[in-house]
Design a protein around this motif. Structure first.
Motif, PDB file in Angstrom:
ATOM      1  N   GLY A   8      37.553  17.538  22.382  1.00 22.91           N
ATOM      2  CA  GLY A   8      38.338  16.720  21.475  1.00 22.91           C
ATOM      3  C   GLY A   8      38.750  17.513  20.249  1.00 22.91           C
ATOM      4  O   GLY A   8      38.000  18.375  19.775  1.00 22.91           O
ATOM      5  N   PHE A   9      39.947  17.227  19.721  1.00 19.86           N
ATOM      6  CA  PHE A   9      40.469  17.941  18.552  1.00 19.86           C
ATOM      7  C   PHE A   9      40.883  16.955  17.477  1.00 19.86           C
ATOM      8  O   PHE A   9      41.524  15.945  17.766  1.00 19.86           O
ATOM      9  N   VAL A  10      40.526  17.255  16.223  1.00 26.27           N
ATOM     10  CA  VAL A  10      41.019  16.516  15.059  1.00 26.27           C
ATOM     11  C   VAL A  10      41.554  17.552  14.079  1.00 26.27           C
ATOM     12  O   VAL A  10      40.837  18.498  13.715  1.00 26.27           O
ATOM     13  N   PHE A  11      42.824  17.368  13.659  1.00 25.78           N
ATOM     14  CA  PHE A  11      43.474  18.329  12.778  1.00 25.78           C
ATOM     15  C   PHE A  11      43.563  17.759  11.355  1.00 25.78           C
ATOM     16  O   PHE A  11      43.243  16.596  11.103  1.00 25.78           O
ATOM     17  N   GLN A  12      44.007  18.600  10.411  1.00 25.66           N
ATOM     18  CA  GLN A  12      44.186  18.140   9.026  1.00 25.66           C
ATOM     19  C   GLN A  12      45.231  17.029   8.971  1.00 25.66           C
ATOM     20  O   GLN A  12      45.089  16.064   8.232  1.00 25.66           O
ATOM     21  N   GLN A  69      42.806   9.300   9.280  1.00 29.78           N
ATOM     22  CA  GLN A  69      41.935  10.311   9.866  1.00 29.78           C
ATOM     23  C   GLN A  69      40.823   9.671  10.682  1.00 29.78           C
ATOM     24  O   GLN A  69      40.375  10.224  11.691  1.00 29.78           O
ATOM     25  N   ARG A  70      40.358   8.502  10.282  1.00 27.62           N
ATOM     26  CA  ARG A  70      39.359   7.791  11.077  1.00 27.62           C
ATOM     27  C   ARG A  70      39.922   7.406  12.445  1.00 27.62           C
ATOM     28  O   ARG A  70      39.216   7.462  13.456  1.00 27.62           O
ATOM     29  N   LEU A  81      36.082  19.215  17.968  1.00 31.19           N
ATOM     30  CA  LEU A  81      36.502  20.327  17.132  1.00 31.19           C
ATOM     31  C   LEU A  81      37.367  19.787  16.000  1.00 31.19           C
ATOM     32  O   LEU A  81      38.359  19.095  16.254  1.00 31.19           O
ATOM     33  N   LEU A  82      37.005  20.100  14.767  1.00 31.00           N
ATOM     34  CA  LEU A  82      37.686  19.541  13.600  1.00 31.00           C
ATOM     35  C   LEU A  82      38.214  20.676  12.732  1.00 31.00           C
ATOM     36  O   LEU A  82      37.440  21.489  12.213  1.00 31.00           O
TER      37      LEU A  82
END
Length: 249
Positions: free
Chosen positions: A84-88, A143-144, A159-160
Motif C-alpha cells: 500500500g502507498f500513501v503520498f503527501q 489524508q485519513r 509505505l508512506l
C-alpha cells in the motif's frame, strides 16, 4: 506483535542510477537494509538523499536498478495489492465520496461490501463523513481517507512518502497518533519517509538515516520508547539527539 527478528524486506547492494541528458546521476549507492516484519521504520535524510526513490523501489514502482530487493524472499518486480502507498498528496478522486474513493481501489469481490468499507472509515475516525466529497474535507481528513484506502486492500506493508508534510503542526500530531494506533491494531509493517526528526523518532522503532550525493545509509538507530509512546522524556531526547548529530557530523 510480529516477530521482530523476521524481515519482510531485504535489500542488498542496491544502486540506482538515473540517466539524464546532462549525464548519469547516482541516486542510491550500495544500499543494504532489512525491514522487520510488523515493525515501523522511519527513513529520514535531507533532500536528494534518495529516500523516496528507495521507497518506490520497495513498493515496486521502480524496478530499474542494480542489486537485490526482495519481499518475503521474492524479487520485487512491480506494484501490487500487497504493497500500500500513501503520498503527501492524498490523490483522491474529486468526484467520488469518501466511501466511493475507498470502494474504487478495492478488488471486485470487495467493491459492493459497504460493511467492509465502513470498517476502514471507522478505523481512521471518519464515521459520519462517508458521503463527503474531497473538497468538503480538511487536508488531514483527506489524508485519513488515503490511509483507509491503502489499508482496505489488506497490504502486507504500508509505505508512506511524507504523508503529513503539507499539514499544520496540530493536525500532523493527531494523525501521527492515529497512525500509531492503526499500526498497533492492524499489526501491519509500516515504512515512512520524512524530513522531520521528531516524527521519525516518535513513529519509528527503527530510524534509517540517509546521506546524499549519492544516497547512502549513514546510520540505523533502534528506538525503544515503549507503548504508548511519548514525545518527551530521556529515551525520546536521546534518540532524537543521536539522529540530529548525524546531520551535522
Amino acid at each position: 506483535m510480529a516477530d521482530m527478528t523476521d524481515s519482510i524486506i531485504d535489500i542488498r547492494n542496491l544502486t540506482k542510477t538515473f540517466h539524464t541528458d546532462d549525464g548519469d546521476v547516482e541516486a542510491l549507492h550500495d544500499v543494504t537494509l532489512s525491514l522487520p516484519r510488523g515493525g515501523f521504520t522511519s527513513i529520514i535524510g535531507p533532500s536528494g538523499c534518495g529516500k523516496s526513490t528507495l521507497l518506490r523501489i520497495i513498493g515496486g514502482l521502480d524496478t530499474d536498478y542494480d542489486g537485490t530487493a526482495l519481499m518475503n524472499g521474492e524479487p520485487i518486480d512491480g506494484p501490487g495489492r500487497d504493497k500500500g502507498f500513501v503520498f503527501q498528496d492524498h490523490r483522491l478522486l474529486p468526484w467520488f465520496s469518501v466511501r466511493d474513493n475507498i470502494r474504487f481501489a478495492l478488488p471486485d469481490d470487495r467493491k459492493n461490501d459497504d460493511d467492509y468499507i465502513q470498517e476502514y472509515i471507522d478505523l481512521v475516525g471518519l464515521t459520519g463523513f462517508e458521503k463527503s466529497l474531497p473538497k468538503q474535507l480538511s487536508g488531514g481528513m483527506a489524508q485519513r481517507v488515503a490511509i483507509a484506502r491503502a489499508l482496505a486492500n489488506r497490504p502486507k506493508i504500508l509505505l508512506l512518502d511524507e504523508p503529513f508534510g503539507a499539514l499544520d503542526a496540530i493536525t500532523k500530531i493527531k494523525l501521527q497518533d492515529q497512525l500509531l494506533r492503526i499500526w498497533q491494531a492492524e499489526h501491519i509493517t509500516m515504512v515512512i519517509v520524512t524530513h522531520d526528526i521528531d516524527e521519525a523518532v516518535y513513529l519509528g522503532q527503527t530510524v534509517v538515516v540517509m546521506k546524499p550525493h549519492p544516497g547512502e545509509i549513514k546510520r540505523v538507530e533502534h528506538v525503544d520508547l515503549g507503548v504508548p509512546r511519548k514525545r518527551v522524556g530521556e529515551a525520546f531526547n536521546r534518540a532524537k539527539d543521536a539522529i540530529y548529530t548525524e546531520f551535522f557530523a
